[in-house]
Design an enzyme around this catalytic site. Structure first.
Site, mmCIF file in Angstrom:
data_model
loop_
_atom_site.group_PDB
_atom_site.id
_atom_site.type_symbol
_atom_site.label_atom_id
_atom_site.label_comp_id
_atom_site.label_asym_id
_atom_site.label_seq_id
_atom_site.Cartn_x
_atom_site.Cartn_y
_atom_site.Cartn_z
ATOM 1 N N ASP A 106 0.800 -1.223 0.000
ATOM 2 C CA ASP A 106 0.000 0.000 0.000
ATOM 3 C C ASP A 106 0.833 1.273 0.000
ATOM 4 O O ASP A 106 0.377 2.327 -0.401
ATOM 5 C CB ASP A 106 -0.923 0.034 1.226
ATOM 6 C CG ASP A 106 -2.029 -1.001 1.118
ATOM 7 O OD1 ASP A 106 -2.338 -1.402 -0.016
ATOM 8 O OD2 ASP A 106 -2.568 -1.409 2.156
ATOM 9 N N CYS A 164 -17.097 17.954 -6.437
ATOM 10 C CA CYS A 164 -17.424 16.746 -7.193
ATOM 11 C C CYS A 164 -17.346 15.519 -6.287
ATOM 12 O O CYS A 164 -16.372 15.319 -5.563
ATOM 13 C CB CYS A 164 -16.472 16.567 -8.373
ATOM 14 S SG CYS A 164 -16.802 15.080 -9.354
ATOM 15 N N CYS A 167 -16.728 10.005 -7.889
ATOM 16 C CA CYS A 167 -15.990 8.792 -7.525
ATOM 17 C C CYS A 167 -16.407 8.293 -6.146
ATOM 18 O O CYS A 167 -16.386 7.088 -5.879
ATOM 19 C CB CYS A 167 -14.485 9.010 -7.606
ATOM 20 S SG CYS A 167 -13.783 10.182 -6.421
ATOM 21 N N CYS A 216 -9.907 -2.488 -11.088
ATOM 22 C CA CYS A 216 -11.297 -2.035 -11.138
ATOM 23 C C CYS A 216 -11.444 -0.889 -12.132
ATOM 24 O O CYS A 216 -11.909 -1.070 -13.238
ATOM 25 C CB CYS A 216 -11.759 -1.621 -9.742
ATOM 26 S SG CYS A 216 -13.438 -0.945 -9.685
ATOM 27 N N CYS A 223 -14.884 9.794 -13.622
ATOM 28 C CA CYS A 223 -14.274 11.121 -13.441
ATOM 29 C C CYS A 223 -14.587 12.008 -14.652
ATOM 30 O O CYS A 223 -14.309 11.649 -15.790
ATOM 31 C CB CYS A 223 -12.760 10.984 -13.294
ATOM 32 S SG CYS A 223 -11.899 12.575 -13.128
#
Length: 227
Positions: A106, A164, A167, A216, A223
């Site tokens: 990660d 926005c 997502c 994914c 977007c």
């Protein structure tokens, strides 16, 4: 931009890069950047039709392009670093062999996204991907570390995603909190990589007919800057 910067940028664009930026890394710890003060961010874009094709689930075409772009980036930063070394400068290509392939990891010592924001290429979106004005998050990125005296950009220190929430609303994993990034915010404060990875693997199995692949792309597909 100085002559050297123009030469380096032109070389990388000629080799196939879509975006190139130079960033001052001196505010970062010396060991993180290998003692080198400048980062070169290199980006390559996905074809629009490939991104449009993942509206329901990730596709084989999308996965193939993911790998193709990563291979292109390794080539670009390798040749870009050699170009600088041939001119007498130190340069290290941040290829996958040098920094890892991402799966199950990660965090990296110096993420390509950090170099990209320092180089003015873009900002970190609510989905934790780099977002650019030119291509949204429909890109792959890599980087080069160097001591070449390149003309560095104004860094991007805060998100430009504004209000926005596409997502956030469309993330199948619920991994995107909707919180805006800035350089004082740690990624895990606004994004859950464990949820993302788990759901990406599940969605890829559906999209690929059972293959164990983690990919994914839904946050890219929705977007508005990727359209």
């Amino acid at each position: 931009m100085n002559e050297l910067s123009e030469k380096v940028k032109s070389e990388l664009l000629l080799l196939g890069a879509d975006l190139v930026g130079f960033g001052n890394l001196e505010e970062l710890p010396v060991d993180v950047r290998g003692g080198l003060p400048v980062g070169i961010s290199v980006a390559v874009k996905y074809p629009k039709d490939v991104i449009l094709g993942i509206k329901e689930y990730p596709t084989r075409e999308y996965f193939d392009w993911y790998n193709k772009l990563n291979e292109s980036l390794d080539m670009l930063v390798t040749k870009g670093a050699q170009f600088l070394r041939d001119m007498g400068y130190n340069a290290v290509a941040q290829t996958r062999d040098n920094v890892g392939y991402g799966e199950g990891n990660d965090n990296t010592t110096l993420p390509h996204k950090t170099v990209a924001t320092r180089a003015g290429i873009g900002w970190i979106g609510k989905c934790a991907l780099l977002v650019t004005k030119e291509y949204g998050s429909a890109i792959r990125i890599s980087s080069i570390l160097t001591d070449a005296p390149l003309h560095t950009a104004q860094p991007v220190n805060a998100s430009l995603c504004g209000d926005c929430l596409l997502c956030t609303k469309h993330c199948p994993a619920g991994a995107v909190s909707g919180k805006l990034w800035d350089i004082s915010v740690y990624r895990d404060e606004f994004f859950d990589p464990v949820k993302c990875r788990k759901t990406a693997r599940e969605r890829a199995k559906i999209g690929f007919g059972g293959e164990d692949i983690t990919i994914c792309g839904k946050c890219i597909e929705v977007c508005p800057l990727c359209l």
